[in-house]
Enzyme design. Structure first.
Site, mmCIF file in Angstrom:
data_model
loop_
_atom_site.group_PDB
_atom_site.id
_atom_site.type_symbol
_atom_site.label_atom_id
_atom_site.label_comp_id
_atom_site.label_asym_id
_atom_site.label_seq_id
_atom_site.Cartn_x
_atom_site.Cartn_y
_atom_site.Cartn_z
ATOM 1 N N LYS A 205 7.144 13.314 0.385
ATOM 2 C CA LYS A 205 6.110 13.880 1.253
ATOM 3 C C LYS A 205 6.766 14.624 2.418
ATOM 4 O O LYS A 205 6.439 15.756 2.703
ATOM 5 C CB LYS A 205 5.220 12.738 1.757
ATOM 6 C CG LYS A 205 4.096 13.170 2.652
ATOM 7 C CD LYS A 205 3.163 12.003 2.958
ATOM 8 C CE LYS A 205 2.218 12.355 4.080
ATOM 9 N NZ LYS A 205 1.291 11.280 4.410
ATOM 10 N N GLU A 211 17.281 8.536 1.545
ATOM 11 C CA GLU A 211 17.657 8.149 0.175
ATOM 12 C C GLU A 211 17.375 9.292 -0.800
ATOM 13 O O GLU A 211 18.211 9.651 -1.636
ATOM 14 C CB GLU A 211 16.847 6.919 -0.272
ATOM 15 C CG GLU A 211 17.149 5.645 0.484
ATOM 16 C CD GLU A 211 16.242 5.442 1.684
ATOM 17 O OE1 GLU A 211 15.790 6.445 2.301
ATOM 18 O OE2 GLU A 211 15.984 4.274 2.025
ATOM 19 N N GLY A 266 1.617 8.038 1.502
ATOM 20 C CA GLY A 266 2.579 7.934 0.395
ATOM 21 C C GLY A 266 2.150 6.912 -0.653
ATOM 22 O O GLY A 266 2.194 7.172 -1.858
ATOM 23 N N ARG A 267 1.708 5.751 -0.203
ATOM 24 C CA ARG A 267 1.363 4.675 -1.154
ATOM 25 C C ARG A 267 0.009 4.889 -1.816
ATOM 26 O O ARG A 267 -0.401 4.092 -2.648
ATOM 27 C CB ARG A 267 1.449 3.324 -0.452
ATOM 28 C CG ARG A 267 0.627 3.212 0.815
ATOM 29 C CD ARG A 267 1.008 1.966 1.617
ATOM 30 N NE ARG A 267 0.289 1.872 2.871
ATOM 31 C CZ ARG A 267 0.682 2.414 4.020
ATOM 32 N NH1 ARG A 267 1.786 3.132 4.068
ATOM 33 N NH2 ARG A 267 -0.018 2.241 5.131
ATOM 34 N N GLU A 352 2.599 -2.680 2.742
ATOM 35 C CA GLU A 352 2.842 -1.631 3.736
ATOM 36 C C GLU A 352 1.532 -1.324 4.458
ATOM 37 O O GLU A 352 1.528 -0.950 5.619
ATOM 38 C CB GLU A 352 3.426 -0.369 3.082
ATOM 39 C CG GLU A 352 4.121 0.554 4.072
ATOM 40 C CD GLU A 352 4.971 1.633 3.416
ATOM 41 O OE1 GLU A 352 6.204 1.530 3.425
ATOM 42 O OE2 GLU A 352 4.390 2.598 2.893
ATOM 43 N N HIS A 383 6.830 -18.982 -18.080
ATOM 44 C CA HIS A 383 8.065 -19.713 -18.344
ATOM 45 C C HIS A 383 9.034 -19.591 -17.179
ATOM 46 O O HIS A 383 10.225 -19.849 -17.330
ATOM 47 C CB HIS A 383 8.696 -19.197 -19.642
ATOM 48 C CG HIS A 383 7.773 -19.394 -20.808
ATOM 49 N ND1 HIS A 383 7.753 -20.569 -21.539
ATOM 50 C CD2 HIS A 383 6.793 -18.608 -21.315
ATOM 51 C CE1 HIS A 383 6.811 -20.462 -22.481
ATOM 52 N NE2 HIS A 383 6.215 -19.291 -22.357
ATOM 53 N N LYS A 503 15.245 2.237 9.819
ATOM 54 C CA LYS A 503 15.717 3.593 9.496
ATOM 55 C C LYS A 503 16.524 4.152 10.659
ATOM 56 O O LYS A 503 17.600 4.727 10.468
ATOM 57 C CB LYS A 503 14.527 4.533 9.263
ATOM 58 C CG LYS A 503 13.839 4.412 7.934
ATOM 59 C CD LYS A 503 12.828 5.561 7.793
ATOM 60 C CE LYS A 503 11.810 5.299 6.727
ATOM 61 N NZ LYS A 503 10.724 6.275 6.698
#
Ligand code: F6P
Length: 539
Positions: A205, A211, A266-267, A352, A383, A503
């Site tokens: 965005k 990263e 973003g999410r 978030e 399990h 950050k």
């Protein structure tokens, strides 16, 4: 205002104290219709919420809290484009991403729907060219590999959708997702790929995320090391972003940029241009079906009365457990292998959004907010961690998600899978008493170990079949659950200031790790010692 100062909250607190000892066994025994009565159905999703620690009175009080919190009004404000993300001064309009062509959704006096459809059309046209082989790489070879470079909301939705809808994807295209700044992720992602057949989608965005930009730069170098010619970038890199200036600076032609807008978080963006990899996999028609699933759930949430409203019911139940029972987590347990990344996707969406400690007005909350969401597909989870849910000391409400039809009917597999869903929800609710153990001749010393207390709540979501439409409706269901929770807790679900400090500190530390001469470290003594040790260790 703090919602726990509302009389409706106080009434729920009193009701909680009076009913917390009630057992689901007794609630079911007292009402032969409970298992069909406490259900709701919409948009192809059947929700059985009868195995929750609630009575009709609980629901009445929860709905009263929702009304006092103006859930309807706040919903209308979101859908209407009001700037409900107050700390960033932004509208919150992921619902406009799936508005039908011709609809009107206004932000700052402008109808945004035509732009939404212009981008969808551009994505569809691009996808057609890549899928048909008409779009070729620099050397004339068709694209075989698509690598989405992004992180957080620019990764988790596309990864989840790619897995979830694999059955509907064009199988001769190979999709990979590069997110971590760890060089291993880059190296393993490109290891066996031919740059001449590989298309990178740089998905960010902001187009400034450390990263993503580091991975994009390494991808460009890797691509150019083989293709040699900088003009090849135009054939092998496209961008998804709101930041045209940075896209151009990176060297991507803005003709190959798919845009979105600051009113898409973003999410909440997997159905925007961030879903370009999904569009490439599915093609525009099936992507449109995904969007119609989202839209149908939006309409349901916006218009259905609380008592039939799936997101409102589930959102209120999670508030009931989180804020009154003190449950700290919610387990999401999809009984479909294709949904294996759905819990990971929900982690960003839920945590978030609602991992907040102050109200919209900035006051510290005095009640629990966002739960920890987690989970794994069934039956694998059975399990591993289900033991703790059945017999541990923690209350963990569960959402089971299951489908009547398998996309891969093989022998008895689907009946076995579904038998496990129903059995787990039954076992959690009803457990097994010491008397039942004794009747089964369990030796007395083992009785406490083999007793299941039960009374562990769950929802079961039963859907006909995992389709693009069904996935869209499930994602929108959880988006609106998160919204409902945020409204009740009176917190800002659409910003994420909590990710900034780390950050900023990392940016400060990078030069301290990279400088040739020993830096003058001014952190705490622990951080200073770790940096010093790393500098010595990496030599
Ligand atoms: O760091 C958190 C975050 O801002 C998320 O909210 C977002 O989804 C992610 O980073 C990626 O951001 P971008 O799409 O701008 O690269």
């Amino acid at each position: 205002m703090l919602p726990n100062t509302r009389p409706e909250w106080a009434a729920l607190q009193k009701h909680y104290e009076a009913t917390k000892g009630a057992h689901l066994r007794d609630l079911f025994a007292a009402d032969s219709a409970r298992g069909t009565r406490l259900t709701a159905e919409a948009v192809g999703i059947y929700l059985d919420y009868s195995k929750n620690r609630i009575t009709d009175e609980t629901l009445k009080l929860l709905f009263a809290l929702a009304e006092a919190s103006d859930l309807k009004g706040r919903t209308a404000a979101m859908f209407g484009g009001e700037k409900i993300n107050i700390t960033e001064g932004r509208a919150v309009l992921h619902t406009a991403l799936r508005a039908p062509r011709g609809a009107t959704v206004t932000v700052d006096g402008k109808n945004v729907v035509p732009e939404v459809h212009a981008v969808l059309d551009a994505m569809g046209a691009f996808a057609d060219r890549v899928r048909s082989g008409e779009w070729t790489g620099h050397t004339g070879k068709p694209i075989k590999n698509v690598v989405n470079i992004g992180i957080g909301g620019s990764d988790l939705g596309p990864v989840m959708a790619n897995e979830a809808l694999r059955n509907y994807a064009q199988r001769n295209l190979n999709f990979r997702f590069l997110s971590n700044v760890d060089g291993t992720d880059f190296a393993e992602t490109v290891r066996d790929l031919d740059p001449a057949e590989t298309l990178f989608i740089v998905c960010s965005k902001t187009f400034t995320t450390q990263e993503t930009m580091t991975n994009a730069e390494s991808a460009r170098q890797w691509s150019l090391a083989t293709l040699k010619d900088t003009s090849s970038v135009a054939k092998h890199f496209v961008a998804v972003s709101t930041n045209a200036a940075e896209v151009t600076k990176f060297g991507i032609d803005t003709a190959n940029m798919f845009g979105f807008w600051d009113w898409v978080g973003g999410r909440y963006s997997m159905d925007s241009a961030v879903g370009l990899s999904t569009m490439l996999a599915l093609g525009s028609e099936q992507f449109a079906e995904l969007l119609s699933g989202f839209r149908a759930m939006d309409e349901h949430f916006r218009t259905a009365p609380l008592a039939q409203n799936l997101p409102a019911i589930m959102g209120l139940l999670s508030v009931w457990y989180g804020s009154f029972y003190g449950a700290e987590t919610v387990a999401v347990l999809p009984y479909d292998q294709y949904l294996k990344r759905f819990p990971a996707y929900l982690q960003q969406l839920t945590m978030e959004s609602n991992g907040k400690r102050v109200t919209l007005g900035g006051d510290a909350v005095t009640y629990q907010t966002g739960s920890v969401y987690w989970g794994e597909p069934g039956t694998n989870g059975q399990h591993s961690f289900y033991q703790l849910i059945h017999q541990g000391t923690k209350l963990i409400p569960c959402d089971f998600i299951a489908f009547c039809k398998s996309l891969n009917p093989v022998g008895r597999h689907h009946d076995l899978l579904m038998a496990n869903v129903f059995a787990q929800a039954e076992a959690l609710a009803f457990g097994k008493t010491a008397e039942q153990c004794r009747a089964e001749k369990v030796p007395e010393p083992l009785v406490p170990h083999k007793t299941f207390p039960g009374n562990r709540p769950s929802n079961v979501l039963l859907v006909d079949k995992l389709t693009p439409f069904a996935l869209g409706s499930l994602v929108a269901l959880y988006e609106h659950i998160v919204f409902t929770q945020g409204v009740i807790w009176n917190i800002g679900s659409f910003d994420q200031w909590g990710v900034e400090l780390g950050k900023a500190l990392a940016s400060k530390i990078v030069p301290e790790l990279e400088s040739a001469s020993a830096p003058d470290l001014k952190h705490d003594t622990s951080t200073n010692a770790l940096i010093t040790r790393y500098r010595a260790g990496k030599k």
